[in-house]
Design a protein around this motif. Structure first.
Motif, PDB file in Angstrom:
ATOM      1  N   ASN A 174       0.819  -1.226   0.000  1.00 29.17           N
ATOM      2  CA  ASN A 174       0.000   0.000   0.000  1.00 29.17           C
ATOM      3  C   ASN A 174       0.847   1.268   0.000  1.00 29.17           C
ATOM      4  N   ASP A 175       1.990   1.211   0.703  1.00 26.24           N
ATOM      5  CA  ASP A 175       2.769   2.428   0.901  1.00 26.24           C
ATOM      6  C   ASP A 175       3.690   2.765  -0.267  1.00 26.24           C
ATOM      7  N   ALA A 176       3.627   1.978  -1.326  1.00 28.84           N
ATOM      8  CA  ALA A 176       4.341   2.359  -2.553  1.00 28.84           C
ATOM      9  C   ALA A 176       3.646   3.583  -3.141  1.00 28.84           C
ATOM     10  N   GLU A 177       4.445   4.526  -3.638  1.00 26.17           N
ATOM     11  CA  GLU A 177       3.847   5.727  -4.226  1.00 26.17           C
ATOM     12  C   GLU A 177       2.978   5.365  -5.428  1.00 26.17           C
ATOM     13  N   THR A 178       3.411   4.368  -6.194  1.00 24.77           N
ATOM     14  CA  THR A 178       2.628   3.952  -7.357  1.00 24.77           C
ATOM     15  C   THR A 178       1.396   3.140  -6.950  1.00 24.77           C
ATOM     16  N   LYS A 179       1.183   2.956  -5.643  1.00 20.67           N
ATOM     17  CA  LYS A 179      -0.067   2.363  -5.143  1.00 20.67           C
ATOM     18  C   LYS A 179      -0.933   3.458  -4.544  1.00 20.67           C
ATOM     19  N   TRP A 180      -0.528   3.989  -3.356  1.00 22.90           N
ATOM     20  CA  TRP A 180      -1.462   4.866  -2.640  1.00 22.90           C
ATOM     21  C   TRP A 180      -1.785   6.144  -3.383  1.00 22.90           C
ATOM     22  N   ASP A 181      -0.841   6.654  -4.165  1.00 22.08           N
ATOM     23  CA  ASP A 181      -1.072   7.944  -4.816  1.00 22.08           C
ATOM     24  C   ASP A 181      -1.929   7.813  -6.073  1.00 22.08           C
ATOM     25  N   PHE A 182      -2.267   6.593  -6.427  1.00 29.08           N
ATOM     26  CA  PHE A 182      -3.069   6.361  -7.635  1.00 29.08           C
ATOM     27  C   PHE A 182      -4.302   5.522  -7.329  1.00 29.08           C
ATOM     28  N   ASP A 183      -4.085   4.284  -6.893  1.00 28.02           N
ATOM     29  CA  ASP A 183      -5.174   3.359  -6.538  1.00 28.02           C
ATOM     30  C   ASP A 183      -6.098   4.007  -5.498  1.00 28.02           C
ATOM     31  N   ASN A 184      -5.516   4.473  -4.389  1.00 28.78           N
ATOM     32  CA  ASN A 184      -6.332   4.998  -3.288  1.00 28.78           C
ATOM     33  C   ASN A 184      -7.062   6.281  -3.679  1.00 28.78           C
ATOM     34  N   VAL A 185      -6.468   7.076  -4.539  1.00 26.86           N
ATOM     35  CA  VAL A 185      -7.075   8.359  -4.912  1.00 26.86           C
ATOM     36  C   VAL A 185      -7.998   8.197  -6.123  1.00 26.86           C
ATOM     37  N   TYR A 186      -7.405   7.951  -7.278  1.00 23.60           N
ATOM     38  CA  TYR A 186      -8.202   7.905  -8.511  1.00 23.60           C
ATOM     39  C   TYR A 186      -9.039   6.630  -8.594  1.00 23.60           C
ATOM     40  N   GLY A 187      -8.490   5.525  -8.111  1.00 19.80           N
ATOM     41  CA  GLY A 187      -9.237   4.269  -8.123  1.00 19.80           C
ATOM     42  C   GLY A 187     -10.464   4.382  -7.244  1.00 19.80           C
ATOM     43  N   THR A 188     -10.253   4.749  -5.976  1.00 17.62           N
ATOM     44  CA  THR A 188     -11.379   4.843  -5.038  1.00 17.62           C
ATOM     45  C   THR A 188     -12.376   5.904  -5.490  1.00 17.62           C
ATOM     46  N   GLY A 189     -11.873   7.034  -5.985  1.00 17.20           N
ATOM     47  CA  GLY A 189     -12.769   8.102  -6.430  1.00 17.20           C
ATOM     48  C   GLY A 189     -13.738   7.604  -7.482  1.00 17.20           C
TER      49      GLY A 189
END
Ligand code: ARJ
Length: 417
Positions: A174-189
């Motif tokens: 989760n704490d990879a930048e290519t995970k949380w900064d994309f999946d958590n933001v744009y994915g969840t949105g």
């Protein structure tokens, strides 16, 4: 090979969906192509516990192509796509997952995936790794390491690591930048709005859209709701997060106030009891309530049940609760992740990066897990940059490179005005 799915005859449909996802996940597919030749996971048994979706299927098939033996369960009772599960079973994966399972069945499935005595574990929400630690600690001897997909799971595992209770090393995917900064933001949105629309088909424009929690997931939901014309209200407990939301142009207020004016509520906090009895008591007739956090504890459903005289499912994933005074509140997806239970989860394109991180982390554990300590590790910066680079290439986007002089300038502490 053993499996339990809802209906194996759904496999052809599942295969079609997986093929579609594969066409949108170029980074993971490149890794599959590369490592199906060298098979670095040969001899490794992986047990995984992560939402059974078409995207996860692409990951599972990639792990298998790299030589691993894979057993799998879903990490949420409502997120399994039965056609995808059937396709994986037909593909030789020991999969134990079906939509709508109860709690006992959920843990039974996890136990089944542990029968193979894994060398590696892959989690989303840490239920598998907890089952190993609390119920089968003897299995940890054979386990080289594990990975964790989501914020909630990483929090818990970091706490366990600090308390020196971890029996093997864990990589915080989760704490990879290519995970949380994309999946958590744009994915969840996108996927959370998708879940709300599929289960209600309401107009978002003009609605008071309350987002509880302005972490990465909440930020994504707020951003996309704003894009659709909602009046977004954010509730927070953390001053810096509340300030960020304010400067992004959102109204920030306590849930006690938001409860009175919200039309649609979504929780994205990772915390329990975010919406409770006194909030339901103040909501408008017709309010829609849902959650996109990992666990279903953010909305207190017992409180809602206690206030209600009647409950009917009026559409798939949409239950109408009628309160004693006649007001109606609509709970989506039983308070479970609305994006995965009510829709298909994040789009393949963004899961491509999350799962490339999962795959690379499995390779790292297989390679050097024995030398790691029993704590939580971050993914290396080089892995983030590599994944982002390949992702950009597959999108046809070129970027600049620093010259040698510029690189020297970076570390030149003598340069002034
Ligand atoms: C599989 C998904 C999907 C999807 O990466 C996301 C995360 O952190 C999770 C919290 O449980 C859900 C996970 N996720 C989102 N969309 N996993 N397939 N399509």
């Amino acid at each position: 090979m053993d499996y339990k799915v809802k209906d194996i005859s759904l496999a052809p449909l599942g295969k079609q969906k997986i093929a579609w996802a594969e066409s949108r996940m170029p980074v993971l597919m490149k890794l599959r192509e590369k490592y199906s030749k060298t098979k670095p996971l040969k001899g490794f048994k992986i047990s995984g516990c992560l939402h059974v979706t078409k995207e996860t299927a692409v990951l599972v098939k990639t792990l298998k192509a790299a030589g691993a033996e894979v057993a799998w369960s879903g990490c949420n009772p409502l997120s399994t796509k039965d056609d995808v599960a059937a396709a994986l079973a037909e593909d030789g994966i020991s999969i134990f997952a079906w939509h709508g399972m109860n709690r006992d069945e959920f843990y039974w499935c996890i136990e089944k995936t542990l029968e193979q005595k894994p060398n590696l574990t892959l989690d989303d929400g840490a239920d598998l790794i907890f089952t190993v630690h609390y119920k089968h600690p003897e299995l940890a001897k054979e386990i080289i390491g594990g990975t964790e997909e989501t914020t909630t799971g990483v929090h818990r595992l970091r706490a366990m690591g600090k308390a020196k209770k971890l029996l093997y090393p864990v990589i915080a995917v989760n704490d990879a930048e290519t995970k949380w900064d994309f999946d958590n933001v744009y994915g969840t949105g996108q996927s959370s709005i998708d879940g709300i629309l599929r289960s209600t088909n309401v107009m978002i424009a003009g609605k008071n859209f309350v987002v509880a929690g302005y972490g990465h997931c909440g930020k994504g939901c707020a951003m996309r709701a704003k894009g659709l014309g909602a009046n977004v209200i954010v509730t927070e407990v953390k001053p810096t997060a509340a300030l960020k939301a304010t400067l992004e142009g959102f109204r920030v207020m306590p849930m006690d106030e938001a409860a009175k004016i919200g039309d649609i509520f979504i929780t994205a906090t990772g915390m329990k009891d975010v919406i409770v009895k006194r909030h339901f008591e103040n909501m408008k007739d017709g309010a829609i309530v849902c959650n996109t956090g990992h666990y279903d504890c953010e909305i207190n459903i017992n409180d809602l049940e206690g206030l209600s005289k009647n409950k009917v499912e009026i559409r798939p994933n949409n239950e109408e609760y009628t309160l004693e005074d006649g007001r109606r509140i609509y709970l989506l997806a039983k308070g479970r992740l609305v994006n995965l239970a009510g829709a298909e989860g994040h789009p393949s394109e963004v899961m491509d990066m999350s799962f490339a991180n999962q795959f690379m982390s499995m390779l790292r554990l297989a390679r050097e897990g024995e030398t790691l300590e029993n704590k939580v590790y971050d993914i290396p910066e080089s892995q983030d940059q590599e994944i982002a680079k390949v992702k950009l290439e597959t999108m046809g986007i070129n970027i600049d490179e620093l010259t040698e002089e510029q690189v020297a300038y970076l570390s030149d502490y003598s340069a002034g005005t």
